[in-house]
Scaffold this motif. Structure first.
Motif, mmCIF file in Angstrom:
data_model
loop_
_atom_site.group_PDB
_atom_site.id
_atom_site.type_symbol
_atom_site.label_atom_id
_atom_site.label_comp_id
_atom_site.label_asym_id
_atom_site.label_seq_id
_atom_site.Cartn_x
_atom_site.Cartn_y
_atom_site.Cartn_z
ATOM 1 N N ALA A 101 47.946 19.479 37.176
ATOM 2 C CA ALA A 101 47.715 20.748 36.488
ATOM 3 C C ALA A 101 48.988 21.206 35.792
ATOM 4 O O ALA A 101 50.103 20.960 36.269
ATOM 5 C CB ALA A 101 47.238 21.808 37.476
ATOM 6 N N ILE A 102 48.824 21.884 34.650
ATOM 7 C CA ILE A 102 49.971 22.406 33.908
ATOM 8 C C ILE A 102 50.153 23.911 34.132
ATOM 9 O O ILE A 102 51.244 24.449 33.954
ATOM 10 C CB ILE A 102 49.828 22.120 32.405
ATOM 11 C CG1 ILE A 102 48.492 22.659 31.870
ATOM 12 C CG2 ILE A 102 49.958 20.637 32.130
ATOM 13 C CD1 ILE A 102 48.335 22.555 30.361
ATOM 14 N N ARG A 103 49.079 24.605 34.490
ATOM 15 C CA ARG A 103 49.101 26.042 34.707
ATOM 16 C C ARG A 103 48.254 26.378 35.931
ATOM 17 O O ARG A 103 47.365 25.616 36.315
ATOM 18 C CB ARG A 103 48.517 26.807 33.507
ATOM 19 C CG ARG A 103 49.232 26.594 32.192
ATOM 20 C CD ARG A 103 50.494 27.427 32.099
ATOM 21 N NE ARG A 103 51.081 27.313 30.773
ATOM 22 C CZ ARG A 103 51.983 26.387 30.438
ATOM 23 N NH1 ARG A 103 52.382 25.505 31.336
ATOM 24 N NH2 ARG A 103 52.485 26.349 29.213
ATOM 25 N N VAL A 104 48.508 27.553 36.484
ATOM 26 C CA VAL A 104 47.588 28.139 37.451
ATOM 27 C C VAL A 104 47.304 29.571 37.001
ATOM 28 O O VAL A 104 48.213 30.300 36.598
ATOM 29 C CB VAL A 104 48.123 28.139 38.894
ATOM 30 C CG1 VAL A 104 48.022 26.755 39.503
ATOM 31 C CG2 VAL A 104 49.549 28.674 38.969
ATOM 32 N N LEU A 105 46.050 29.942 37.038
ATOM 33 C CA LEU A 105 45.633 31.326 36.860
ATOM 34 C C LEU A 105 45.337 31.862 38.251
ATOM 35 O O LEU A 105 44.623 31.217 39.031
ATOM 36 C CB LEU A 105 44.399 31.416 35.978
ATOM 37 C CG LEU A 105 44.617 31.126 34.490
ATOM 38 C CD1 LEU A 105 43.313 30.690 33.842
ATOM 39 C CD2 LEU A 105 45.180 32.347 33.788
ATOM 40 N N ILE A 106 45.889 33.029 38.571
ATOM 41 C CA ILE A 106 45.720 33.581 39.910
ATOM 42 C C ILE A 106 45.305 35.046 39.817
ATOM 43 O O ILE A 106 45.921 35.832 39.102
ATOM 44 C CB ILE A 106 47.016 33.466 40.740
ATOM 45 C CG1 ILE A 106 47.422 31.991 40.873
ATOM 46 C CG2 ILE A 106 46.835 34.086 42.115
ATOM 47 C CD1 ILE A 106 48.689 31.760 41.680
ATOM 48 N N ARG A 107 44.237 35.366 40.543
ATOM 49 C CA ARG A 107 43.794 36.757 40.673
ATOM 50 C C ARG A 107 44.063 37.188 42.104
ATOM 51 O O ARG A 107 43.761 36.453 43.051
ATOM 52 C CB ARG A 107 42.301 36.857 40.378
ATOM 53 C CG ARG A 107 41.748 38.295 40.396
ATOM 54 C CD ARG A 107 40.243 38.279 40.546
ATOM 55 N NE ARG A 107 39.848 37.839 41.879
ATOM 56 C CZ ARG A 107 38.713 37.152 42.150
ATOM 57 N NH1 ARG A 107 37.887 36.820 41.199
ATOM 58 N NH2 ARG A 107 38.444 36.808 43.403
ATOM 59 N N SER A 108 44.639 38.377 42.263
ATOM 60 C CA SER A 108 44.940 38.868 43.603
ATOM 61 C C SER A 108 44.596 40.350 43.681
ATOM 62 O O SER A 108 44.493 41.038 42.667
ATOM 63 C CB SER A 108 46.419 38.639 43.934
ATOM 64 O OG SER A 108 47.247 39.245 42.949
ATOM 65 N N ILE A 109 44.430 40.830 44.899
ATOM 66 C CA ILE A 109 44.026 42.215 45.149
ATOM 67 C C ILE A 109 45.106 42.918 45.962
ATOM 68 O O ILE A 109 45.552 42.396 46.998
ATOM 69 C CB ILE A 109 42.689 42.277 45.933
ATOM 70 C CG1 ILE A 109 41.608 41.427 45.243
ATOM 71 C CG2 ILE A 109 42.235 43.731 46.083
ATOM 72 C CD1 ILE A 109 41.205 41.897 43.879
ATOM 73 N N LYS A 110 45.541 44.090 45.512
ATOM 74 C CA LYS A 110 46.515 44.854 46.283
ATOM 75 C C LYS A 110 45.882 45.294 47.607
ATOM 76 O O LYS A 110 44.875 45.991 47.627
ATOM 77 C CB LYS A 110 46.970 46.082 45.489
ATOM 78 C CG LYS A 110 48.000 46.931 46.217
ATOM 79 C CD LYS A 110 48.456 48.101 45.375
ATOM 80 C CE LYS A 110 49.426 49.005 46.129
ATOM 81 N NZ LYS A 110 49.914 50.131 45.304
ATOM 82 N N GLY A 111 46.456 44.823 48.696
ATOM 83 C CA GLY A 111 45.923 45.128 50.011
ATOM 84 C C GLY A 111 44.746 44.271 50.414
ATOM 85 O O GLY A 111 44.156 44.497 51.482
ATOM 86 N N GLY A 112 44.390 43.278 49.612
ATOM 87 C CA GLY A 112 43.245 42.420 49.922
ATOM 88 C C GLY A 112 43.466 41.604 51.185
ATOM 89 O O GLY A 112 44.589 41.214 51.499
ATOM 90 N N ARG A 113 42.374 41.319 51.900
ATOM 91 C CA ARG A 113 42.479 40.602 53.170
ATOM 92 C C ARG A 113 41.566 39.379 53.249
ATOM 93 O O ARG A 113 41.516 38.700 54.277
ATOM 94 C CB ARG A 113 42.151 41.553 54.335
ATOM 95 C CG ARG A 113 43.059 42.779 54.393
ATOM 96 C CD ARG A 113 42.668 43.717 55.525
ATOM 97 N NE ARG A 113 42.887 43.102 56.836
ATOM 98 C CZ ARG A 113 44.035 43.117 57.492
ATOM 99 N NH1 ARG A 113 45.093 43.712 56.959
ATOM 100 N NH2 ARG A 113 44.150 42.556 58.670
ATOM 101 N N ALA A 114 40.842 39.114 52.174
ATOM 102 C CA ALA A 114 39.928 37.962 52.184
ATOM 103 C C ALA A 114 40.717 36.657 52.088
ATOM 104 O O ALA A 114 41.846 36.632 51.576
ATOM 105 C CB ALA A 114 38.940 38.069 51.030
ATOM 106 N N PRO A 115 40.149 35.548 52.588
ATOM 107 C CA PRO A 115 40.844 34.251 52.505
ATOM 108 C C PRO A 115 41.073 33.831 51.051
ATOM 109 O O PRO A 115 40.316 34.204 50.148
ATOM 110 C CB PRO A 115 39.869 33.289 53.202
ATOM 111 C CG PRO A 115 38.985 34.144 54.026
ATOM 112 C CD PRO A 115 38.856 35.436 53.296
#
Length: 255
Positions: free
Chosen positions: A206-220
């Motif tokens: 892979a050349i890139r990663v797109l990442i989505r994250s949640i402030k305070g999130g606790r899901a795996p």
């Protein structure tokens, strides 16, 4: 930056739904910005802030897809910020453009109207090339847009964490071989990560990663099936071409 027409181009994005004026040389918006926009979840009424907006490509692409967002474009370079402001106006998209260093202190953000816990969504394409392994461009604007310092990612993530509401979303793009840096930075205050590897060639890493994250999130953490920009013959992926034409979104855009 002078206003000579020869120093700028006007380029079509999202299949012509978005037209952006940008410098002919230096950092130019491209696929990364459009994929970042297509990976960003947003809804009408959300306050959406783009860090390092440049000419506004990713943020304006989100606004073109989702009507009624409260869009803020943050850019350190006053000339690029001026282009972003003009691009918003020429595309009839309501947006506030702020000249601000993303690494600035909290009081500078607050003075610009970006107070703690005030944003629903932050998206960003920080400078991500390793200065130790990447030959910087002699063009200063291009170099600052591409080459990271040791603290770039941490300071940008920290700023996003500060202005996001609890449960707010941060979406970013980074180089794939630096994924450990992203995960370490997001470990402080973010969770519920969703990772989408992006490959230019299906036979290569892979050349890139797109990442989505949640402030305070606790899901795996979730790792989505890789996105292949081209097939083994080098033919562009039709689904990706549809996304770049504004006819679809990436899985990360759906919470």
């Amino acid at each position: 930056m002078t206003d000579s027409a020869s120093e700028f181009t006007e380029d079509a994005f999202l299949g012509g739904q978005l037209r952006l004026r940008q410098p002919r040389s230096g950092h130019r918006a491209g696929h990364d910005a459009m994929l970042l926009a297509a990976a960003t979840p947003a809804g009408p009424g959300d306050r959406v802030v783009e860090f390092g907006a440049g000419v506004g490509a990713a943020g304006l692409a989100v606004a073109r897809r989702v009507t009624g967002i409260d869009l803020v474009l943050v850019e350190i370079d006053a000339d690029l910020a001026g282009l972003a402001r003009g691009n918003a106006a020429s595309n009839a998209i309501a947006a506030e453009t702020i000249v601000l260093d993303v690494a600035a202190a909290a009081d500078a953000f607050a003075a610009a109207g970006l107070t703690p816990d005030s944003a629903d969504v932050v998206l960003m394409n920080p400078p991500f090339n390793d200065a130790g392994r990447h030959r910087a461009s002699p063009d200063q604007a291009r170099a600052s847009a591409h080459v990271a310092t040791a603290s770039t990612l941490e300071s940008w993530v920290h700023a996003a964490r500060r202005i996001l509401k609890s449960g707010g979303v941060l979406t970013l793009v980074w180089r794939a071989d630096g994924i450990a840096e992203v995960l370490a930075a997001l470990d402080r205050g973010f969770g519920s990560l969703a990772v989408l590897p992006v490959h230019g060639d299906p036979r290569a890493p892979a050349i890139r990663v797109l990442i989505r994250s949640i402030k305070g999130g606790r899901a795996p953490t979730q790792i989505h099936p890789a996105l292949m920009l081209n097939d083994e013959s080098g033919v562009p992926n039709k689904w990706v071409q549809e996304i770049l034409a504004g006819k679809g979104v990436l899985p990360l855009a759906t919470l």
